[in-house]
Design an enzyme around this catalytic site. Structure first.
Site, PDB file in Angstrom:
ATOM      1  N   HIS A   1       0.807  -1.228   0.013  1.00  0.00           N
ATOM      2  CA  HIS A   1      -0.022  -0.029   0.004  1.00  0.00           C
ATOM      3  C   HIS A   1       0.987   1.223  -0.047  1.00  0.00           C
ATOM      4  O   HIS A   1       1.572   1.406   0.960  1.00  0.00           O
ATOM      5  CB  HIS A   1      -0.970   0.038   1.217  1.00  0.00           C
ATOM      6  CG  HIS A   1      -2.043   1.301   1.194  1.00  0.00           C
ATOM      7  ND1 HIS A   1      -3.109   1.393   0.780  1.00  0.00           N
ATOM      8  CD2 HIS A   1      -1.819   2.509   1.743  1.00  0.00           C
ATOM      9  CE1 HIS A   1      -3.610   2.402   0.987  1.00  0.00           C
ATOM     10  NE2 HIS A   1      -2.835   2.915   1.620  1.00  0.00           N
ATOM     11  N   CYS A   2       0.693   1.727  -1.036  1.00  0.00           N
ATOM     12  CA  CYS A   2       1.757   3.398  -1.163  1.00  0.00           C
ATOM     13  C   CYS A   2       1.016   4.504  -1.040  1.00  0.00           C
ATOM     14  O   CYS A   2       0.162   5.020  -1.464  1.00  0.00           O
ATOM     15  CB  CYS A   2       2.032   3.217  -2.433  1.00  0.00           C
ATOM     16  SG  CYS A   2       3.263   4.719  -3.024  1.00  0.00           S
ATOM     17  N   PRO A   3       1.328   5.175   0.234  1.00  0.00           N
ATOM     18  CA  PRO A   3       0.849   6.404   0.664  1.00  0.00           C
ATOM     19  C   PRO A   3       1.022   7.637  -0.258  1.00  0.00           C
ATOM     20  O   PRO A   3       0.231   8.394  -0.348  1.00  0.00           O
ATOM     21  CB  PRO A   3       1.332   6.833   1.987  1.00  0.00           C
ATOM     22  CG  PRO A   3       2.563   5.852   1.949  1.00  0.00           C
ATOM     23  CD  PRO A   3       2.587   4.710   1.126  1.00  0.00           C
TER      24      PRO A   3
END
Length: 303
Positions: free
Chosen positions: A167-169
């Site tokens: 999950h890439c912020p």
């Protein structure tokens, strides 16, 4: 006794892979018959815009921060640096620079607004006939669905994502099977863009020097070049390290999640060239929409 245990483990792995193949084949048969229904509503944390054409993750402010960190330095570069060296650099380099800037924002937009590979949730009436012990091994209690191999439930998006990487912020959503190639393209083009800005800023300082002044005085006279050069030099190493790391992952055909868990997943490797060619494979159709999940009408598993 140890040989017997190893043999049993091997047989169980073969049985698991066989049952997974049977389940996946059954889904393919249902898809071939075009028997679909929409399960309402969509229960993940994603948000839909423009009739579902744009799907954003829960970290929308992180995406805005990424855009801000890209637009501000680039604007300063084009205002203060580019005019000073415009005539001294080949126009082919400028064309490449503009093209790379275009690729950065396009890849960021696509990777952050498309379905990363969300697995549809099932309703409460799901039935499982036959030997379903294999299904329970990869069963998601939150999504009430069978997770295919390499599928992981993201706690931030609250979805099961196929071939989940992380999950890439920075793009505000998950990186999975459908948007991984665009995420990699974004990292690659951003690394090249920051490198170009760094080199051009240094070149602007270099050409402003003369026999009477030192480089330190040139930095003082051209403060903006020094500031942008310092920032790009510091920021360059983060996307560069990320680029090298993902090149390694692609070469091995493993995900960030699998690497973090200590799993090498050798069985998914198709060789160095084959692993890279996987990035060019056709993208499967999305199974989510603003109304819910598009799934085959049959809700019965028969492994």
């Amino acid at each position: 006794r140890m040989q017997t245990n190893n043999t049993n483990t091997t047989n169980n792995m073969k049985e698991t892979n066989l049952n997974e193949t049977v389940v996946n084949n059954k889904w393919k048969k249902l898809e071939e018959n075009n028997e679909y229904e929409i399960i309402k509503p969509f229960k993940g944390n994603n948000r839909f815009y423009f009739s579902g054409r744009i799907i954003l993750g829960p970290d929308r402010y992180g995406l805005l921060a990424t855009i801000f960190l890209l637009v501000i330095p680039l604007s300063l570069f084009w205002i203060f640096i580019a005019p000073n060296i415009w005539e001294q650099i080949s126009y082919w380099i400028w064309i490449f620079f503009i093209f790379d800037t275009f690729i950065v924002f396009i890849s960021l937009f696509i990777s952050s607004t498309m379905d990363p590979g969300i697995i549809p949730r099932r309703n409460e009436k799901l039935l499982m006939n036959g030997n379903y012990s294999v299904l329970l091994q990869n069963w998601c209690l939150t999504c009430n669905c069978y997770r295919p191999p390499r599928c992981v439930h993201c706690v931030y998006c609250d979805n099961c994502v196929e071939q989940f990487d992380h999950h890439c912020p920075w793009i505000g959503t998950c990186v999975g099977k459908r948007n991984y190639r665009f995420f990699f393209l974004f990292v690659l083009s951003t690394t090249i863009l920051i490198g170009f800005c760094n080199v051009f800023c240094f070149y602007n300082v270099y050409i402003s020097t003369n026999s009477d002044t030192s480089t330190l005085n040139s930095l003082h006279n051209n403060i903006m070049s020094g500031i942008i050069w310092s920032l790009t030099f510091l920021f360059f190493w983060l996307p560069f390290a990320l680029l090298v790391y993902h090149c390694y992952l692609i070469s091995k055909n493993i995900t960030t999640c699998e690497k973090s868990a200590g799993s090498q997943q050798i069985r998914y490797s198709e060789g160095f060239l084959g692993n890279w060619l996987r990035l060019c494979e056709p993208i499967q159709k999305s199974v989510v929409c603003s109304e819910g999940y598009i799934v085959p009408k049959s809700t019965i598993y028969e492994p």
